[in-house]
Design a protein around this motif. Structure first.
Motif, PDB file in Angstrom:
ATOM      1  N   GLN A   5      -7.680  -6.454  -4.496  1.00 37.77           N
ATOM      2  CA  GLN A   5      -8.184  -5.162  -4.013  1.00 37.77           C
ATOM      3  C   GLN A   5      -7.770  -4.885  -2.571  1.00 37.77           C
ATOM      4  OE1 GLN A   5     -12.277  -6.316  -5.866  1.00 37.77           O
ATOM      5  NE2 GLN A   5     -12.440  -4.170  -5.272  1.00 37.77           N
ATOM      6  N   VAL A   6      -7.165  -5.857  -1.912  1.00 34.63           N
ATOM      7  CA  VAL A   6      -6.692  -5.695  -0.530  1.00 34.63           C
ATOM      8  C   VAL A   6      -5.246  -5.217  -0.560  1.00 34.63           C
ATOM      9  CG1 VAL A   6      -6.299  -6.837   1.681  1.00 34.63           C
ATOM     10  CG2 VAL A   6      -8.235  -7.535   0.231  1.00 34.63           C
ATOM     11  N   ILE A   7      -5.034  -3.992  -0.109  1.00 35.63           N
ATOM     12  CA  ILE A   7      -3.699  -3.378  -0.100  1.00 35.63           C
ATOM     13  C   ILE A   7      -3.227  -3.275   1.333  1.00 35.63           C
ATOM     14  CG2 ILE A   7      -2.342  -1.399  -0.853  1.00 35.63           C
ATOM     15  CD1 ILE A   7      -3.921  -2.807  -3.122  1.00 35.63           C
ATOM     16  N   PHE A   8      -2.045  -3.786   1.627  1.00 36.59           N
ATOM     17  CA  PHE A   8      -1.520  -3.721   2.986  1.00 36.59           C
ATOM     18  C   PHE A   8      -0.676  -2.461   3.190  1.00 36.59           C
ATOM     19  CE2 PHE A   8      -1.945  -8.477   2.722  1.00 36.59           C
ATOM     20  CZ  PHE A   8      -3.021  -8.531   3.592  1.00 36.59           C
ATOM     21  N   THR A   9      -0.864  -1.837   4.357  1.00 33.22           N
ATOM     22  CA  THR A   9      -0.074  -0.688   4.787  1.00 33.22           C
ATOM     23  C   THR A   9       0.331  -0.911   6.235  1.00 33.22           C
ATOM     24  OG1 THR A   9      -1.980   0.581   5.585  1.00 33.22           O
ATOM     25  CG2 THR A   9      -1.397   0.842   3.252  1.00 33.22           C
ATOM     26  N   GLN A  10       0.972   0.082   6.824  1.00 32.57           N
ATOM     27  CA  GLN A  10       1.390  -0.042   8.221  1.00 32.57           C
ATOM     28  C   GLN A  10       0.225   0.151   9.186  1.00 32.57           C
ATOM     29  OE1 GLN A  10       4.570   2.742   8.843  1.00 32.57           O
ATOM     30  NE2 GLN A  10       5.876   1.849   7.272  1.00 32.57           N
ATOM     31  N   ASN A  11      -0.778   0.925   8.781  1.00 30.47           N
ATOM     32  CA  ASN A  11      -1.886   1.262   9.676  1.00 30.47           C
ATOM     33  C   ASN A  11      -2.944   2.036   8.885  1.00 30.47           C
ATOM     34  OD1 ASN A  11      -0.775   4.020   9.601  1.00 30.47           O
ATOM     35  ND2 ASN A  11       0.732   3.236  11.061  1.00 30.47           N
ATOM     36  N   ALA A  68      -0.264  -3.131 -11.825  1.00 35.57           N
ATOM     37  CA  ALA A  68      -1.106  -4.186 -11.260  1.00 35.57           C
ATOM     38  C   ALA A  68      -1.264  -4.019  -9.755  1.00 35.57           C
ATOM     39  CB  ALA A  68      -0.500  -5.546 -11.575  1.00 35.57           C
ATOM     40  N   LEU A  69      -2.412  -4.436  -9.261  1.00 34.52           N
ATOM     41  CA  LEU A  69      -2.663  -4.480  -7.821  1.00 34.52           C
ATOM     42  C   LEU A  69      -2.378  -5.882  -7.300  1.00 34.52           C
ATOM     43  CD1 LEU A  69      -6.019  -2.505  -7.431  1.00 34.52           C
ATOM     44  CD2 LEU A  69      -3.692  -1.633  -7.457  1.00 34.52           C
ATOM     45  N   PRO A  70      -1.902  -5.988  -6.045  1.00 34.62           N
ATOM     46  CA  PRO A  70      -1.643  -4.907  -5.085  1.00 34.62           C
ATOM     47  C   PRO A  70      -0.246  -4.282  -5.216  1.00 34.62           C
ATOM     48  CG  PRO A  70      -1.257  -6.998  -4.026  1.00 34.62           C
ATOM     49  CD  PRO A  70      -1.720  -7.318  -5.430  1.00 34.62           C
ATOM     50  N   ASP A  71       0.552  -4.802  -6.171  1.00 39.69           N
ATOM     51  CA  ASP A  71       1.954  -4.409  -6.293  1.00 39.69           C
ATOM     52  C   ASP A  71       2.141  -2.894  -6.371  1.00 39.69           C
ATOM     53  OD1 ASP A  71       1.131  -6.925  -7.523  1.00 39.69           O
ATOM     54  OD2 ASP A  71       3.268  -7.318  -7.788  1.00 39.69           O
ATOM     55  N   ARG A  72       1.242  -2.220  -7.063  1.00 41.26           N
ATOM     56  CA  ARG A  72       1.355  -0.778  -7.284  1.00 41.26           C
ATOM     57  C   ARG A  72       1.504   0.003  -5.990  1.00 41.26           C
ATOM     58  NH1 ARG A  72       0.301   3.159 -10.996  1.00 41.26           N
ATOM     59  NH2 ARG A  72      -0.847   5.008 -10.321  1.00 41.26           N
ATOM     60  N   PHE A  73       0.884  -0.497  -4.927  1.00 42.90           N
ATOM     61  CA  PHE A  73       0.848   0.250  -3.664  1.00 42.90           C
ATOM     62  C   PHE A  73       1.666  -0.408  -2.542  1.00 42.90           C
ATOM     63  CE2 PHE A  73      -3.188   1.153  -5.861  1.00 42.90           C
ATOM     64  CZ  PHE A  73      -3.071   2.527  -5.985  1.00 42.90           C
ATOM     65  N   GLU A  74       2.408  -1.463  -2.850  1.00 48.86           N
ATOM     66  CA  GLU A  74       3.089  -2.213  -1.789  1.00 48.86           C
ATOM     67  C   GLU A  74       4.597  -2.320  -2.031  1.00 48.86           C
ATOM     68  OE1 GLU A  74      -0.595  -5.045  -0.230  1.00 48.86           O
ATOM     69  OE2 GLU A  74       1.195  -5.976  -1.084  1.00 48.86           O
ATOM     70  N   ALA A  75       5.240  -1.199  -2.261  1.00 49.69           N
ATOM     71  CA  ALA A  75       6.688  -1.203  -2.458  1.00 49.69           C
ATOM     72  C   ALA A  75       7.404  -1.529  -1.153  1.00 49.69           C
ATOM     73  CB  ALA A  75       7.149   0.149  -2.984  1.00 49.69           C
TER      74      ALA A  75
END
Length: 387
Positions: free
Chosen positions: A67-73, A241-248
């Motif tokens: 459930q932890v998704i990494f982004t730039q900020n 699947a998470l977190p892959d879905r949001f971490e391209a």
């Protein structure tokens, strides 16, 4: 002359002990990508990132590190949700204390037929939950709110708003930029669907790190970007699947390694840091209240209660008879005190607080500031305000 850094609401300085060393070691000893190679260095990186996910899952009350998704900020996290969850006809409720990281994407998606309503805050920057509830209509889909004001430090009634959101089956999105690492924020306790965070403020990590904690209700959100993930490589379709879905794409791995070092240190120190920062804020506000030429914006020192803080150590001052920009410049030029002057990317908040368009001079204390620095700063303000 020694510099005094009082702009921690912008970014923390210094970072937590061990952050710079961890980043340097990763770059110098093997900055390998995780999930891209069958060799020990890649596996070591993957395990380090997984450990950070687990730590952040515990911090934010997520049931799984996925459930932890990494982004730039935090700005990217908010954009991901606002641009990926809603469609024409939907209605979103927010507040007049929001940063432009919320307001600008809301204005952008309005062109798609998505409406938003801004609930006005009180003069001290606080939000009345009843006002939010009264703004709900048949098409309302979400409530988006800052955890604490980046202008005046007021802490919002997050639990009360969460109860309203859950009772009305609305998505509840929290911008925790100023509060993550200061006070506990748990997804389930707040009845939130997403907590957006940044790594470089009170989590004491490096710039370029951040993310969001997603509840199970938001897995269907459309990603902001798509591409390679190092997983499901047989398919050209977006992974579910998470977190892959949001971490391209490749993550900011040196930054995340630095954030991991900060998290390890902070976990053992945060109660002590909270007491320290609120003590500095109390001393500063109490002393400033005795200077007639200075106006405190927001809540007073009575709200600096460690057991239930109504404000954090982010303090805005207005100098009604002076140009605030001149004061900020003089604080730096003559006294080597670093502050931030202006509208702080939150024009609506300043309009609410009565400080638009002149803005304020913001003083934000951190873990490494001292009582003597507070006293020196108060003395400098007295000197400048009486000229």
């Amino acid at each position: 002359m020694k510099f005094i850094y009082l702009d921690n609401a912008s970014t923390s300085h210094p970072k937590a002990p061990g952050v710079a060393t961890a980043i340097a070691n990763f770059i110098e000893q093997g900055s390998y990508n995780p999930d891209r190679g069958q060799y020990s260095g890649a596996n070591d990186t993957a395990l380090a990132i997984l450990d950070l996910r687990r730590r952040l899952a515990r911090r934010f009350g997520a049931s799984s590190p996925r459930q932890v998704i990494f982004t730039q900020n935090v700005t990217m996290s908010i954009n991901l949700l606002l641009k990926g969850l809603f469609t024409a006809g939907d209605h979103i409720i927010t507040t007049s204390m929001e940063h432009n990281s919320v307001m600008r994407p809301l204005n952008e998606i309005r062109a798609q037929g998505i409406r938003f309503q801004v609930v006005g805050a009180e003069k001290d920057g606080s939000i009345l939950p009843d006002k939010i509830e009264a703004s709900i209509d048949a098409n309302t889909k979400a409530i988006v709110v800052t955890a604490a004001s980046n202008v005046c430090g007021t802490v919002m009634p997050l639990r009360e708003i969460g109860k309203i959101a859950r009772a009305r089956d609305l998505y509840y999105i929290i911008d925790s930029a100023q509060l993550a690492g200061v006070l506990p924020l748990k997804l389930s306790e707040l009845e939130a669907d997403a907590i957006c965070f940044t790594g470089h403020k009170s989590l004491l990590g490096p710039q370029g790190t951040g993310g969001l904690i997603l509840s199970d209700r938001l897995h269907h959100c459309r990603p902001l970007i798509s591409g390679g993930t190092g997983s499901f490589s047989h398919s050209e379709e977006l992974p579910g699947a998470l977190p892959d879905r949001f971490e391209a794409g490749t993550q900011n791995l040196p930054g995340l390694i630095g954030l991991a070092a900060a998290e390890k240190w902070l976990t053992k120190q945060e109660t002590k840091i909270l007491k320290h920062e609120l003590n500095l804020a109390t001393r500063f506000i109490s002393a400033i209240s005795e200077i007639d030429q200075v106006r405190l914006i927001g809540r007073d020192a009575d709200y600096c209660q460690v057991d239930n803080p109504g404000r954090i150590a982010v303090i805005s001052l207005d100098f009604p008879d002076r140009d605030n920009a001149d004061i900020a410049a003089a604080l730096y030029d003559k006294y080597r005190i670093m502050t931030r002057c202006g509208l702080h990317c939150a024009p609506r908040a300043h309009k609410t607080l009565g400080t638009y368009p002149q803005g304020t001079v913001r003083f934000s204390f951190g873990w490494s500031n001292t009582v003597s620095e507070v006293e020196y700063t108060v003395s400098a303000i007295k000197d400048l305000s009486q000229r």
